[in-house]
Design a protein around this motif. Sequence first.
Motif, mmCIF file in Angstrom:
data_model
loop_
_atom_site.group_PDB
_atom_site.id
_atom_site.type_symbol
_atom_site.label_atom_id
_atom_site.label_comp_id
_atom_site.label_asym_id
_atom_site.label_seq_id
_atom_site.Cartn_x
_atom_site.Cartn_y
_atom_site.Cartn_z
ATOM 1 N N SER A 19 0.849 -1.198 0.000
ATOM 2 C CA SER A 19 0.000 0.000 0.000
ATOM 3 C C SER A 19 0.878 1.239 0.000
ATOM 4 O O SER A 19 1.805 1.356 0.809
ATOM 5 C CB SER A 19 -0.920 -0.005 1.227
ATOM 6 O OG SER A 19 -1.697 1.165 1.262
ATOM 7 N N GLY A 137 0.231 -4.101 -5.691
ATOM 8 C CA GLY A 137 -0.402 -3.158 -4.773
ATOM 9 C C GLY A 137 -1.861 -3.467 -4.538
ATOM 10 O O GLY A 137 -2.480 -4.267 -5.248
ATOM 11 N N ASP A 138 -2.412 -2.805 -3.520
ATOM 12 C CA ASP A 138 -3.838 -2.968 -3.267
ATOM 13 C C ASP A 138 -4.633 -2.114 -4.244
ATOM 14 O O ASP A 138 -4.074 -1.470 -5.130
ATOM 15 C CB ASP A 138 -4.162 -2.602 -1.809
ATOM 16 C CG ASP A 138 -3.704 -1.199 -1.451
ATOM 17 O OD1 ASP A 138 -3.208 -0.485 -2.353
ATOM 18 O OD2 ASP A 138 -3.829 -0.809 -0.282
ATOM 19 N N THR A 141 -3.942 1.764 -4.187
ATOM 20 C CA THR A 141 -2.625 2.057 -4.753
ATOM 21 C C THR A 141 -2.646 1.916 -6.275
ATOM 22 O O THR A 141 -2.046 2.731 -6.995
ATOM 23 C CB THR A 141 -1.577 1.115 -4.149
ATOM 24 O OG1 THR A 141 -1.603 1.239 -2.728
ATOM 25 C CG2 THR A 141 -0.189 1.449 -4.650
#
Length: 450
Positions: A19, A137-138, A141
């Motif tokens: 993140s 990434g999440d 992000t």
Amino acid sequence: MEIDQKESDSQEQIGPKFSINVLQLLKSAQLQHGLRHRDYTRYRRYCSARLRRLYKSLKFTHGRGKYARRAISESTITDVRFLHVVLYMAERAWSHAMEKRSLPDGPNSRQRIYLLGRLRKAVKWATLFAQLCAIKGDRRTSLEAEAFMAEERSQQAVTMTEFNWLGHRFPINNAKTRVSILKARELEKDLHGSVADTLTPDRRLSLFEKIFTAYQDARSCIRNDLNTTDLSDLVSSGRESNPEEVAFSDECILKGLTFRAERCFYLAKSYSLAGKRAEAYALYCHSRSLADSAIQKLQTTKNHGKALINDLKALIDDCRTNSCIEHAAGIMEEEKAPEELSQGVSSIALAKKGKKIEGFLLERLNVYESALGDPNSKEIPHIERFPPPFQAVPCNPIVLDIVFNSIEFPSLENRMKKDKKEIGCQKILKKKEFRCRDLNPGRLGESQIS
């Protein structure tokens, strides 16, 4: 235990999701290191120092003696700081380009070329950052990385003020047009670059589709800006046009006719396979007329292609043959339609003709035997008839209600409401009746008896 072990192995293969608050990170870095006062040199030096610290902390150096850059890929990212490296590489390239752009006298031709190169580098690193964040990434992000990439592309598009077409330079005032043209040019570099020989046919086809889509977007924007219906209007817009432009316009018209004829032919093929004879016949005739007009225009040009003319003649022959076939097939189907309809109507029956299947499941509930039969045989299981056979259903009986007229219903006058006047009249009549009874009781009795 085996299932739990498989799930844990899959989680280890996927890896954790990192993140990064991209917007907050860049905003704080830019405001604290020079961009509050538009000092791009200071911010570029900060990005370089930040990259050195990241390389050292990650032990991701490029060698002491001979420089050999180590690429960052999906398998390389085991720490969130690798994503920071890609992000600051894009920021350093962008700040270097803005430094050249903000010179007092403006960039000269050589500096402008260097500026455009740095902006291309910034877009390249921003694109890599968005791709890696989409995998590692999440969700937040990934979305912020895509926004960062779009911003870098828009910054690159600002520097593009014109484009060349057939030896002429045309200004670009629309930002969307710039972004679309830059996107198409980047895809063309991938198509004709050093890795072009290693591309698979599917990958090459997808690149062509993306290039056509990007140029189509740019074309629509140019149409809106010029009040034009086609790019060929630039040739016939009243300005002086060179022979190259006229030849290009004629070639586009001829190839457009050829493409329309072939497309119409294959569309007729699809209608023929669907059994739509009238539509297929009309499309074959239209394709033939388009091919004829294309051949006539090709023969009037100086450098007409013989191979293209031969292809169009073969197309005309195919259209003539297929149109005759469709016409004959349509007539035969029209003649057979009444006969098939009469045969179908005459064959309708309540009971299904053919071999009678006995021994369905509902009819053999008292027998201990499988209705599915032998599992190795190809015989259909005898569970139930589907669709069920037609059966004659008796109609409801007709009942005539003739007793209603002979029924005597009880009187409901005692339950009905009466008016005050009527009640008063009844009281007066009762009083008169009592008086008459008192005066002549015997006569009244006689009258009652009679």
